[in-house]
Write a protein that holds these residues in place. Structure first.
Motif, PDB file in Angstrom:
ATOM      1  N   THR A   1       0.845  -1.189   0.000  1.00 28.27           N
ATOM      2  CA  THR A   1       0.000   0.000   0.000  1.00 28.27           C
ATOM      3  C   THR A   1       0.881   1.240   0.000  1.00 28.27           C
ATOM      4  O   THR A   1       1.871   1.300   0.731  1.00 28.27           O
ATOM      5  N   ILE A   2       0.523   2.231  -0.816  1.00 24.12           N
ATOM      6  CA  ILE A   2       1.300   3.465  -0.858  1.00 24.12           C
ATOM      7  C   ILE A   2       0.982   4.293   0.381  1.00 24.12           C
ATOM      8  O   ILE A   2      -0.161   4.693   0.601  1.00 24.12           O
ATOM      9  N   GLU A   3       2.002   4.527   1.207  1.00 26.85           N
ATOM     10  CA  GLU A   3       1.825   5.359   2.391  1.00 26.85           C
ATOM     11  C   GLU A   3       2.076   6.827   2.062  1.00 26.85           C
ATOM     12  O   GLU A   3       1.322   7.704   2.458  1.00 26.85           O
ATOM     13  N   ASN A   4       3.170   7.088   1.363  1.00 19.59           N
ATOM     14  CA  ASN A   4       3.507   8.446   0.946  1.00 19.59           C
ATOM     15  C   ASN A   4       4.274   8.382  -0.371  1.00 19.59           C
ATOM     16  O   ASN A   4       4.813   7.337  -0.747  1.00 19.59           O
ATOM     17  N   VAL A   5       4.315   9.513  -1.035  1.00 20.55           N
ATOM     18  CA  VAL A   5       5.147   9.652  -2.228  1.00 20.55           C
ATOM     19  C   VAL A   5       6.070  10.848  -1.998  1.00 20.55           C
ATOM     20  O   VAL A   5       5.622  11.910  -1.558  1.00 20.55           O
ATOM     21  N   ILE A   6       7.346  10.640  -2.264  1.00 20.55           N
ATOM     22  CA  ILE A   6       8.339  11.705  -2.145  1.00 20.55           C
ATOM     23  C   ILE A   6       8.647  12.212  -3.549  1.00 20.55           C
ATOM     24  O   ILE A   6       9.017  11.435  -4.430  1.00 20.55           O
ATOM     25  N   ILE A   7       8.488  13.516  -3.753  1.00 17.46           N
ATOM     26  CA  ILE A   7       8.748  14.113  -5.065  1.00 17.46           C
ATOM     27  C   ILE A   7       9.934  15.055  -4.935  1.00 17.46           C
ATOM     28  O   ILE A   7       9.847  16.104  -4.295  1.00 17.46           O
ATOM     29  N   GLY A   8      11.045  14.659  -5.513  1.00 15.07           N
ATOM     30  CA  GLY A   8      12.239  15.497  -5.497  1.00 15.07           C
ATOM     31  C   GLY A   8      12.302  16.357  -6.753  1.00 15.07           C
ATOM     32  O   GLY A   8      12.085  15.862  -7.862  1.00 15.07           O
ATOM     33  N   VAL A   9      12.577  17.642  -6.567  1.00 18.35           N
ATOM     34  CA  VAL A   9      12.691  18.571  -7.692  1.00 18.35           C
ATOM     35  C   VAL A   9      13.999  19.343  -7.553  1.00 18.35           C
ATOM     36  O   VAL A   9      14.278  19.912  -6.494  1.00 18.35           O
TER      37      VAL A   9
END
Length: 305
Positions: free
Chosen positions: A180-188
């Motif tokens: 299950t996806i708990e969080n998504v980290i988006i690096g920019v």
């Protein structure tokens, strides 16, 4: 992750070398409050207060942690996401010493760039993760338009280019538990105000900065606030299931569509093809030399001259 947290604690100079060695033997999550405290301290180059004061969002950026130097903002974001950081939290660093790009490539992050990660909690399944990367690319381009750059384009799947040169990269990482996806980290990472000569030789020719393209330095605090505002806008569309609208925007800004590319996919032989478009799932649709169509979900597409 442990090395990243210990690296931050070392730079604070509040612990002796002996204590640091002892920390390696304990639960690193016990130091989450200290890391958050460090992220609220004043820094030299960027200003947490300026960013938050000019920010016009409801959720994204309501909590901001700003560091002078970390190995990777994505790693710090993962750590904080496991220790109470909520949806919309932003982690920023003035520079990074060991950041990674897509496919494990080293990402050079000198002082003068915009290096940040967002913690988001989208209510979607794994199949929609690629769409998050595409949506982030659109948010970056729209933010650049607001500061006067009207010719930025998105190269599938995670780069933003200006005049055929890279100005931004995006790295999306899902944190899962029991499938299950708990969080998504988006690096920019956005190249803003530095001389490209500080980069390694192999990167200099294909890199540009906002400073170069605009002819003047930008206020990075302002650019960060604008980017977070644009991300919240497109995030709202994403959460409402407006994937077709996101794809329409992405196609408008696409650098890849209509190009001859070399496709390199994991565990497969590379091949050349013509980029026809993008599928509803965010896969690149490529026509091979023999006329067959392929959907490229992961890997690289190298533009051929």
């Amino acid at each position: 992750m442990q090395n990243e947290i210990i690296n931050i604690l070392k730079k604070e100079e509040r612990f002796s070398e002996k204590t640091i060695e002892e920390i390696r033997e304990v639960e690193i999550n016990d130091f989450a409050d200290i890391i958050k405290e460090v992220g609220h301290q004043e820094t030299e180059y960027l200003s947490r207060n300026k960013i938050m004061d000019s920010l016009n969002t409801e959720v994204i950026g309501k909590e901001v942690y700003l560091f002078k130097d970390v190995m990777s903002t994505n790693t710090v974001a993962k750590f904080l996401s496991e220790n109470g950081a909520e949806h919309g939290t932003v982690i920023i660093s003035e520079k990074q010493s060991d950041a990674k790009g897509r496919l494990g490539k080293h990402w050079e992050s000198p002082l003068g760039g915009i290096w940040l990660s967002l913690i988001v909690n989208p209510k979607v399944d794994h199949s929609k993760i690629p769409m998050i990367t595409l949506a982030t690319g659109v948010a970056v381009v729209k933010a650049l338009e607001r500061i006067g750059i009207d010719n930025a384009e998105i190269k599938w799947p995670n780069d933003v280019l200006i005049n055929d040169k890279k100005v931004c990269g995006i790295l999306t990482e899902a944190i899962t538990k029991f499938n299950t996806i708990e969080n998504v980290i988006i690096g920019v990472g956005i190249d803003a105000n530095f001389d490209v000569d500080v980069l390694s030789k192999e990167l200099q020719e294909g890199t540009t900065t906002l400073d170069i393209e605009l002819g003047h330095k930008v206020d990075e605090n302002n650019v960060i606030a604008i980017l977070l505002e644009e991300f919240e806008k497109i995030g709202r569309v994403f959460n409402e299931g407006g994937f077709e609208a996101i794809l329409k925007e992405w196609r408008k800004y696409s650098y890849s569509i209509g190009k001859i590319v070399e496709v390199r996919e994991p565990f497969s032989k590379s091949y050349d093809g013509y980029v026809l478009g993008i599928s509803r799932e965010g896969a690149l649709v490529v026509e091979k030399i023999d006329g067959t169509l392929e959907k490229v979900i992961s890997g690289e597409c190298i533009i051929k001259n």
